[in-house]
Design a protein around this motif. Structure first.
Motif, PDB file in Angstrom:
ATOM      1  N   MET A 221       6.647  11.360  -4.425  1.00 21.17           N
ATOM      2  CA  MET A 221       7.944  11.047  -3.821  1.00 21.17           C
ATOM      3  C   MET A 221       8.804  10.288  -4.832  1.00 21.17           C
ATOM      4  O   MET A 221       8.272   9.549  -5.658  1.00 21.17           O
ATOM      5  N   PRO A 222      10.125  10.444  -4.744  1.00 15.65           N
ATOM      6  CA  PRO A 222      11.015   9.710  -5.661  1.00 15.65           C
ATOM      7  C   PRO A 222      10.898   8.202  -5.445  1.00 15.65           C
ATOM      8  O   PRO A 222      10.881   7.727  -4.309  1.00 15.65           O
ATOM      9  N   ALA A 223      10.825   7.443  -6.521  1.00 13.16           N
ATOM     10  CA  ALA A 223      10.525   6.016  -6.456  1.00 13.16           C
ATOM     11  C   ALA A 223      11.599   5.199  -5.747  1.00 13.16           C
ATOM     12  O   ALA A 223      11.283   4.378  -4.882  1.00 13.16           O
ATOM     13  N   VAL A 224      12.859   5.382  -6.087  1.00 16.37           N
ATOM     14  CA  VAL A 224      13.920   4.516  -5.549  1.00 16.37           C
ATOM     15  C   VAL A 224      14.051   4.650  -4.025  1.00 16.37           C
ATOM     16  O   VAL A 224      14.048   3.634  -3.321  1.00 16.37           O
ATOM     17  N   PRO A 225      14.143   5.867  -3.470  1.00 13.77           N
ATOM     18  CA  PRO A 225      14.225   5.944  -2.006  1.00 13.77           C
ATOM     19  C   PRO A 225      12.984   5.400  -1.299  1.00 13.77           C
ATOM     20  O   PRO A 225      13.092   4.756  -0.255  1.00 13.77           O
ATOM     21  N   VAL A 226      11.812   5.636  -1.877  1.00 14.68           N
ATOM     22  CA  VAL A 226      10.570   5.129  -1.282  1.00 14.68           C
ATOM     23  C   VAL A 226      10.591   3.608  -1.252  1.00 14.68           C
ATOM     24  O   VAL A 226      10.254   2.988  -0.234  1.00 14.68           O
ATOM     25  N   ILE A 227      10.988   2.988  -2.343  1.00 15.33           N
ATOM     26  CA  ILE A 227      11.034   1.526  -2.407  1.00 15.33           C
ATOM     27  C   ILE A 227      12.029   0.976  -1.389  1.00 15.33           C
ATOM     28  O   ILE A 227      11.702   0.049  -0.639  1.00 15.33           O
ATOM     29  N   LEU A 228      13.225   1.543  -1.338  1.00 18.36           N
ATOM     30  CA  LEU A 228      14.248   1.044  -0.409  1.00 18.36           C
ATOM     31  C   LEU A 228      13.840   1.224   1.055  1.00 18.36           C
ATOM     32  O   LEU A 228      13.984   0.305   1.865  1.00 18.36           O
TER      33      LEU A 228
ATOM     34  N   MET B  81       0.816  -1.212   0.000  1.00 14.34           N
ATOM     35  CA  MET B  81       0.000   0.000   0.000  1.00 14.34           C
ATOM     36  C   MET B  81       0.853   1.266   0.000  1.00 14.34           C
ATOM     37  O   MET B  81       0.547   2.222  -0.709  1.00 14.34           O
ATOM     38  N   ILE B  82       1.893   1.286   0.804  1.00 16.53           N
ATOM     39  CA  ILE B  82       2.665   2.501   1.023  1.00 16.53           C
ATOM     40  C   ILE B  82       3.457   2.915  -0.210  1.00 16.53           C
ATOM     41  O   ILE B  82       3.494   4.089  -0.573  1.00 16.53           O
ATOM     42  N   VAL B  83       4.102   1.972  -0.871  1.00 11.05           N
ATOM     43  CA  VAL B  83       4.936   2.306  -2.029  1.00 11.05           C
ATOM     44  C   VAL B  83       4.122   2.988  -3.134  1.00 11.05           C
ATOM     45  O   VAL B  83       4.489   4.083  -3.574  1.00 11.05           O
ATOM     46  N   PRO B  84       3.018   2.396  -3.591  1.00 10.86           N
ATOM     47  CA  PRO B  84       2.261   3.093  -4.647  1.00 10.86           C
ATOM     48  C   PRO B  84       1.717   4.455  -4.206  1.00 10.86           C
ATOM     49  O   PRO B  84       1.760   5.416  -4.968  1.00 10.86           O
ATOM     50  N   ILE B  85       1.228   4.541  -2.983  1.00  7.31           N
ATOM     51  CA  ILE B  85       0.667   5.810  -2.505  1.00  7.31           C
ATOM     52  C   ILE B  85       1.739   6.893  -2.471  1.00  7.31           C
ATOM     53  O   ILE B  85       1.516   8.022  -2.911  1.00  7.31           O
ATOM     54  N   ALA B  86       2.916   6.561  -1.949  1.00 10.75           N
ATOM     55  CA  ALA B  86       3.994   7.552  -1.850  1.00 10.75           C
ATOM     56  C   ALA B  86       4.485   7.977  -3.233  1.00 10.75           C
ATOM     57  O   ALA B  86       4.745   9.158  -3.467  1.00 10.75           O
ATOM     58  N   ILE B  87       4.595   7.036  -4.154  1.00  9.82           N
ATOM     59  CA  ILE B  87       5.073   7.375  -5.499  1.00  9.82           C
ATOM     60  C   ILE B  87       4.033   8.190  -6.252  1.00  9.82           C
ATOM     61  O   ILE B  87       4.363   9.178  -6.913  1.00  9.82           O
TER      62      ILE B  87
ATOM     63  N   ALA C 110       5.194  -0.053 -11.218  1.00  9.30           N
ATOM     64  CA  ALA C 110       3.871   0.138 -11.821  1.00  9.30           C
ATOM     65  C   ALA C 110       3.301   1.503 -11.467  1.00  9.30           C
ATOM     66  O   ALA C 110       2.721   2.188 -12.320  1.00  9.30           O
ATOM     67  N   ALA C 111       3.457   1.914 -10.222  1.00  9.47           N
ATOM     68  CA  ALA C 111       2.957   3.229  -9.809  1.00  9.47           C
ATOM     69  C   ALA C 111       3.724   4.345 -10.510  1.00  9.47           C
ATOM     70  O   ALA C 111       3.128   5.323 -10.975  1.00  9.47           O
ATOM     71  N   TYR C 112       5.027   4.185 -10.611  1.00  7.39           N
ATOM     72  CA  TYR C 112       5.839   5.214 -11.263  1.00  7.39           C
ATOM     73  C   TYR C 112       5.513   5.321 -12.740  1.00  7.39           C
ATOM     74  O   TYR C 112       5.301   6.403 -13.270  1.00  7.39           O
TER      75      TYR C 112
END
Length: 160
Positions: A31-38, A21-27, A137-139
């Motif tokens: 928010m920048p994808a790579v730091p959010v994912i890590l 849930m958090i990764v797609p919402i933040a992207i 996918a979100a990005y």
């Protein structure tokens, strides 16, 4: 921005929010994808690893809280058992987080006979897979919604 990443870390660590849930919402929020994912992977993995390490204590706590009939008849438990029977422990580790959450998947994987080390390795791979897949996918899927002038709703909230 540090507070935003800290909140993402905490939300990823909370059961049922997690990376799915958090990764797609933040992207989507800009928010920048790579730091959010890590950061999400680290947050989610921290609590999943704690679940796996302290699984015996958690299992005893659950048994005291619920009777065996209630535990075995829950929808999530039945769904996880069905996935495990059909696809094995790796299948449960990779499919389970999307349907029942990473924390419950890790608990059930160990309960169904997986060793702690094997479960930890499979869950780490699964969390990384889902974070990268959903983040990508979100990005790629929502990049057209954010123009160069518009940084996303999270960035707008931080700038206000």
């Amino acid at each position: 921005m540090i507070w935003t990443y800290f909140i993402i870390f905490i939300l990823a660590a909370i059961p049922f929010f997690e990376v799915t849930m958090i990764v797609p919402i933040a992207i989507i929020g800009g928010m920048p994808a790579v730091p959010v994912i890590l950061i999400s992977i680290l947050g989610n993995l921290l609590t999943v690893a704690l679940f796996i390490i302290f699984v015996d204590s958690i299992r005893n706590w659950r048994k005291k809280r619920k009777t065996n009939v209630e535990t075995n008849d829950s929808k999530r438990h039945q769904r996880a058992k069905k996935i495990r029977d059909k696809y094995g422990l790796p299948g449960l580790a990779f499919i389970g987080p999307f349907f029942i959450g990473t924390h419950l998947t890790a608990l059930l994987a160990v309960t169904f006979g997986g060793t702690r080390l094997k479960t930890l390795v499979l869950m780490t791979a699964s969390i990384a897979f889902w974070a990268v897949s959903l983040g990508g996918a979100a990005y790629l899927g929502f990049d057209f919604l954010v123009t160069d002038e518009d940084d996303g709703f999270i960035t707008r909230l931080l700038n206000q």
